[in-house]
Design a protein around this motif. Structure first.
Motif, PDB file in Angstrom:
ATOM      1  N   ALA A 170       0.851  -1.196   0.000  1.00 51.70           N
ATOM      2  CA  ALA A 170       0.000   0.000   0.000  1.00 51.70           C
ATOM      3  C   ALA A 170       0.885   1.244   0.000  1.00 51.70           C
ATOM      4  O   ALA A 170       1.841   1.332   0.780  1.00 51.70           O
ATOM      5  CB  ALA A 170      -0.923  -0.003   1.209  1.00 51.70           C
ATOM      6  N   GLY A 171       0.562   2.174  -0.856  1.00 54.13           N
ATOM      7  CA  GLY A 171       1.350   3.386  -0.995  1.00 54.13           C
ATOM      8  C   GLY A 171       2.301   3.357  -2.177  1.00 54.13           C
ATOM      9  O   GLY A 171       2.809   4.406  -2.596  1.00 54.13           O
ATOM     10  N   GLU A 305      -3.121   0.464  -2.989  1.00 51.20           N
ATOM     11  CA  GLU A 305      -3.701   0.839  -1.703  1.00 51.20           C
ATOM     12  C   GLU A 305      -4.079  -0.404  -0.919  1.00 51.20           C
ATOM     13  O   GLU A 305      -4.171  -1.509  -1.474  1.00 51.20           O
ATOM     14  CB  GLU A 305      -4.955   1.697  -1.910  1.00 51.20           C
ATOM     15  CG  GLU A 305      -4.707   3.017  -2.620  1.00 51.20           C
ATOM     16  CD  GLU A 305      -5.995   3.795  -2.820  1.00 51.20           C
ATOM     17  OE1 GLU A 305      -7.081   3.222  -2.570  1.00 51.20           O
ATOM     18  OE2 GLU A 305      -5.909   4.968  -3.233  1.00 51.20           O
TER      19      GLU A 305
END
Length: 332
Positions: A170-171, A305
């Motif tokens: 995520a990210g 995400e």
């Protein structure tokens, strides 16, 4: 089936069949006088080839191309079919962050197949393998009712960790390198009975994967990577599932090339469907940490995400793409 390069007309040398030439004479024709890369310790002619693996690990993959499923003899020349078969495998090696070293080729075909056409097919395999740094080091030849081409590629990680589908977090930013939608647009053109524009048709016949971009992305810190063989959404779906993330793409990140836009207008089709779901361009798509600079030639198209209620899915502008994810064997 319409006449093709595999069934030339006339009684010239070009039409001498595999039945007349024989298995071992054909192997000698396609295997000799070829310059092997330094990684080939022992090439064709023995029970097995010997390929150097300086890293101590070997990346290996296999793809099978079947006449009437992956290629049509009235649409592609033998050389183009050879190049396409090599590209599908070499791109898989690059997607692991490795450098290709060798190809092994299994071929089944009717005994009536012209020997000259099989020589041209071998020329295509070499034409694609050589610039990527690989050699054609061996294989097998047998008879069959249709042409089936199975290619195994080997690669060297050169000390890198393999970049798998399961490393996205995520990210991470999602980025792509290479063409998207060109092969699908070319297939649509051929399916309508046309042979132009040549740029689109040729993109379907002979894809142009960015082989060097795979090791480049690995060196830059890519966390996950895959080649686009079945369609961007479908292949990113594999990354999402393996990594346990949701992938959010932005349609505004994709520039629609003029040739795709023009052909979409002519055929009454949305070129974004080709870009998002078209396969066989063998572009590379990867994820990079939020603070990792993207290598040259890579373009950001979205973000990974934490999965929400929908789970590890791929969406475009927050929605599931209406045109479906792409190619699926046995269901498409």
């Amino acid at each position: 089936m319409p006449p093709s390069a595999f069934t030339p007309e006339g009684g010239s040398e070009a039409s001498v069949s595999l039945r007349e030439v024989g298995e071992f004479e054909l192997i000698a024709r396609v295997a000799t006088h070829r310059a092997q890369p330094a990684t080939t310790v022992l090439g064709p002619g023995d029970d097995s080839a010997v390929v150097a693996a300086p890293d101590g690990r070997v990346v290996a993959c296999t793809d099978v191309l079947v006449e009437g499923v992956h290629f049509r003899l009235d649409w592609s020349s033998p050389e183009q079919i050879g190049r396409k078969a090599a590209a599908a495998n070499l791109a898989d090696v690059a997607a692991m962050g490795a450098v290709p070293t060798a190809l092994l080729v299994g071929l089944a075909c009717p005994s009536s197949t012209p020997a000259s056409s099989l020589e041209k097919l071998a020329d295509g395999l070499w034409a694609e393998a050589t610039p990527a740094g690989a050699g054609v080091v061996g294989g097998d030849l047998t008879s069959g009712p249709v042409i089936v081409l199975s290619v195994t590629a080997l690669g060297d990680l050169q000390g890198r960790a393999p970049v798998t589908r399961g490393g996205a977090r995520a990210g991470d930013r999602v980025a792509v390198c290479g063409r998207l939608g060109w092969s699908a647009a070319g297939l649509a053109v051929l399916g309508r009975g046309f042979r132009s524009p040549a740029a689109l048709v040729d993109a379907h016949r002979t894809p142009a994967p960015p082989y060097a971009a795979g090791p480049q992305a690995a060196d830059a810190g890519a966390t996950a990577m895959i080649d686009v063989s079945d369609g961007l959404l479908a292949d990113l779906g594999h990354v999402a599932q393996a990594s346990g993330v949701a992938v959010r793409l932005r349609s505004s990140a994709f520039a629609v090339p003029d040739k795709l836009a023009e052909m979409g207008s002519v055929l009454g089709l949305d070129p974004m469907t080709w870009i998002l779901t078209g396969g066989e361009d063998h572009a590379l798509v990867a994820t990079f940490g939020p603070d990792t600079p993207l290598p040259e030639g890579w373009a950001e198209i979205g973000v990974a995400e934490a999965p929400g209620e929908g789970g590890p899915v791929v969406t475009v502008d927050g929605r599931t793409w209406d045109g479906g994810p792409g190619w699926a064997h046995f269901t498409t």
